[in-house]
Enzyme design. Structure first.
Site, PDB file in Angstrom:
ATOM      1  N   ASP A 176       0.833  -1.207   0.000  1.00 37.46           N
ATOM      2  CA  ASP A 176       0.000   0.000   0.000  1.00 37.46           C
ATOM      3  C   ASP A 176       0.869   1.260   0.000  1.00 37.46           C
ATOM      4  OD1 ASP A 176      -2.412  -1.673   0.461  1.00 37.46           O
ATOM      5  OD2 ASP A 176      -1.458  -1.992   2.403  1.00 37.46           O
ATOM      6  N   HIS A 204      -4.619  -3.376   6.562  1.00 35.89           N
ATOM      7  CA  HIS A 204      -4.435  -3.677   5.137  1.00 35.89           C
ATOM      8  C   HIS A 204      -5.782  -4.125   4.585  1.00 35.89           C
ATOM      9  CE1 HIS A 204      -2.778  -4.948   1.359  1.00 35.89           C
ATOM     10  NE2 HIS A 204      -3.166  -6.189   1.563  1.00 35.89           N
TER      11      HIS A 204
END
Length: 350
Positions: A176, A204
């Site tokens: 990410d 996440h």
């Protein structure tokens, strides 16, 4: 004669000074992420160009024939650092004397499966793997959990290995982080390495918060704040965030497969920084134990923070100002993690 003896001494000394091999486990080793990952580990991109490696590859019994093919390919790469490859479906073999464990394998969400069912299946997996770490691995092992839901799986593994320090467990939010960094770089027309100190806060998942309030962009040799470099606040507070949050789903929609190449790269980045440290003045995003954090995040979570790393130890970067916009998003992803944790712990006690 003296010259010959001196030469022999130098050769013997050089041979004896080679580093001992480290044992690195990859679970889910017959899967597509591992297929993109193993070559980079074995050739020295992660643990160093002079560090011999013993690769331990763990998967479930039905995948062992596939794993044999992976082993053959690794052998056929003729990589000088790769000392041994050990394929196995047994935890007592897979987790023995580990220096690093990269836990990629997990139960994927199947059509019609509720989130609690997914959590229940993964609690069983990561309880077993945590117990195996506790029983067989070195107490200094560094554990990276990749399999989703990564934060909560990491927490369960840590709780199941109580004699291994909580600080030795982390989960992957570097993918990410890399996605956020790349989006800003493309928007500014600069290389990705011209962008530093983006932050992924939280889970996440689609609630994660990609934050660039503290990021800097090198534009024509001068570092400027990301908001000033991008010059589009509405994009940074809107489409930028949703693009990063939903990128995994977008890749699956396009490829009909999940992110493998970018996930493998992120795993390499994460473990290399954990092994060798972060650059001065830079922090990276890692899902780590939240105990003692200064940002008001509930402590018994694995939550993604900005971290500095030195001597294989991470520290949360404290003292960053948090505005109301950021606070709301940081709290929302924390709330999701608390709910996940509580559901998972109810299964853990069964």
């Amino acid at each position: 004669m003296l010259t010959l003896l001196s030469a022999m001494y130098i050769v013997v000394r050089a041979a004896s000074s080679e580093a001992d091999p480290i044992r690195v486990l990859v679970t889910g080793a017959a899967g597509q992420i591992a297929y993109s990952l193993l070559y980079s580990i074995a050739k020295g991109d992660v643990f160093g160009k002079d560090q011999p490696i013993i690769l331990v590859l763990l998967d479930i019994p039905p995948m062992l024939p596939v794993l044999d093919g992976v082993v053959m390919e690794l052998q056929d790469c003729a990589l000088p650092l790769l000392r041994e490859v050990i394929p196995t479906d047994k935890v007592e073999v897979g987790f023995k004397d580990l220096d690093a464990a990269i836990l990629v394998g997990s139960m994927p969400r199947k059509e019609g499966m509720e989130r609690k069912d997914l959590l229940k299946a993964n609690v069983a997996i990561f309880k077993t793997q945590g117990a195996a770490l506790e029983k067989y691995a070195k107490k200094t092992v560094r554990v990276l959990v990749v399999g989703n839901p990564a934060n909560t799986n990491c927490l369960i593994a840590s709780k199941s290995a109580p004699s291994i320090p909580k600080e030795n467990f982390s989960c992957l939010t570097r993918l990410d982080h890399n996605r956020a960094r790349s989006q800003v770089a493309m928007r500014c027309g600069v290389p990705a390495d011209a962008v530093k100190n983006v932050i992924i806060w939280g889970n996440h998942s689609s609630t994660q918060y990609p934050d660039v309030h503290h990021a800097m962009v090198n534009v024509h040799g001068k570092e400027v704040e990301a908001y000033d470099a991008v010059k589009d606040d509405s994009w940074l507070k809107g489409d930028f965030i949703s693009t990063v949050q939903l990128r995994g789903a977008a890749v699956i929609k396009a490829r009909k497969l999940s992110s493998a190449m970018s996930a493998a790269k992120a795993i390499c980045d994460h473990m290399r920084d954990w092994w060798f440290g972060t650059l001065d003045g830079e922090f990276m995003s890692m899902g780590v134990y939240a105990g003692g954090n200064s940002y008001g995040i509930p402590e018994d979570l694995i939550y993604s923070f900005p971290v500095h790393i030195k001597n294989k130890s991470w520290n949360i970067h404290d003292g960053l100002p948090v505005n109301d916009f950021s606070r709301a998003k940081m709290d929302a992803t924390a709330a999701e993690l608390v709910e996940e944790r509580d559901t998972a712990l109810s299964f853990l006690s069964q």
